[in-house]
Design a protein around this motif. Structure first.
Motif, short mmCIF file in Angstrom:
data_model
loop_
_atom_site.label_atom_id
_atom_site.label_comp_id
_atom_site.label_asym_id
_atom_site.label_seq_id
_atom_site.Cartn_x
_atom_site.Cartn_y
_atom_site.Cartn_z
N ASP A 10 81.47 -12.01 -41.09
CA ASP A 10 81.44 -10.86 -40.19
C ASP A 10 82.47 -11.16 -39.12
N GLY A 12 83.09 -9.76 -36.50
CA GLY A 12 82.56 -9.55 -35.17
C GLY A 12 81.71 -10.71 -34.68
N ASP A 13 81.47 -11.68 -35.55
CA ASP A 13 80.63 -12.84 -35.22
C ASP A 13 81.34 -14.10 -35.72
N THR A 14 82.06 -14.77 -34.85
CA THR A 14 82.86 -15.92 -35.27
C THR A 14 82.01 -17.08 -35.78
N SER A 15 80.72 -17.11 -35.46
CA SER A 15 79.89 -18.21 -35.95
C SER A 15 79.79 -18.18 -37.47
N SER A 16 79.98 -17.01 -38.09
CA SER A 16 79.92 -16.95 -39.55
C SER A 16 81.06 -17.77 -40.17
N THR A 39 85.71 -10.29 -45.98
CA THR A 39 85.05 -9.44 -44.99
C THR A 39 84.96 -8.05 -45.60
N THR A 113 76.38 -17.19 -43.95
CA THR A 113 75.46 -17.43 -42.84
C THR A 113 74.42 -16.32 -42.78
N HIS A 115 71.38 -15.03 -39.76
CA HIS A 115 70.78 -15.26 -38.45
C HIS A 115 69.28 -15.42 -38.60
N GLY A 144 72.82 -19.32 -38.86
CA GLY A 144 73.87 -19.16 -37.86
C GLY A 144 73.34 -19.04 -36.47
#
Length: 144
Positions: A10, A12-16, A39, A113, A115, A144
């Motif tokens: 994603d 929009g979510d760099t942790s992925s 993506t 990832t 959440h 994540g």
């Protein structure tokens, strides 16, 4: 262990990227190992919603996602060396595109990832759960 891995992210979510990419690189042990980073640009859903969007909305969204993905991969390339990274952008239903792309690229595994689950996730099922249920490949889900 694996030659071709798919990492859906994603943007929009760099942790992925931060969480899944190093794991995928560690699992990519073949001599010609590749990590494919995907993506998905979601479609607008119902036709009535799409009718309110500009005609070239889908193309612009895809082009923007390609630019963002290329930049992100360049920044994260060091996390995966010497494994080859390749970026892909598709449009459609997120979990269906993940499964389709993994099949089309002949991937051995998917690393993604997820959440911490909310109550709504238990009722509706997040994309990660759908991919785990329906993918032919092994799927590793990283919290994540």
């Amino acid at each position: 262990m694996y030659d071709r891995l798919l990492v859906p992210v994603d943007l929009g979510d760099t942790s992925s990227l931060d969480n899944a990419l190093p794991v995928a690189a560690a699992l990519a042990t073949g001599p010609n190992a590749e990590v494919h980073v995907l993506t998905v640009v979601p479609t607008s859903g119902m036709a009535v919603v799409g009718s309110y969007l500009p005609e070239d909305y889908a193309e612009k969204a895809s082009d923007g996602a390609k630019e963002m993905l290329a930049k992100a991969l360049e920044e994260k390339r060091a996390l995966c060396e010497p494994v080859t990274l390749k970026g892909h952008v598709t449009r459609g239903s997120v979990y269906q595109e993940i499964i389709h792309t993994a099949d089309a690229l002949n991937c051995d595994a998917i690393v993604m990832t997820a959440h911490s689950p909310d109550l709504k996730d238990y009722l509706l099922g997040p994309n990660a759960a759908r991919v785990v249920r329906h993918a032919k490949q092994s799927v590793m889900v990283i919290r994540g």
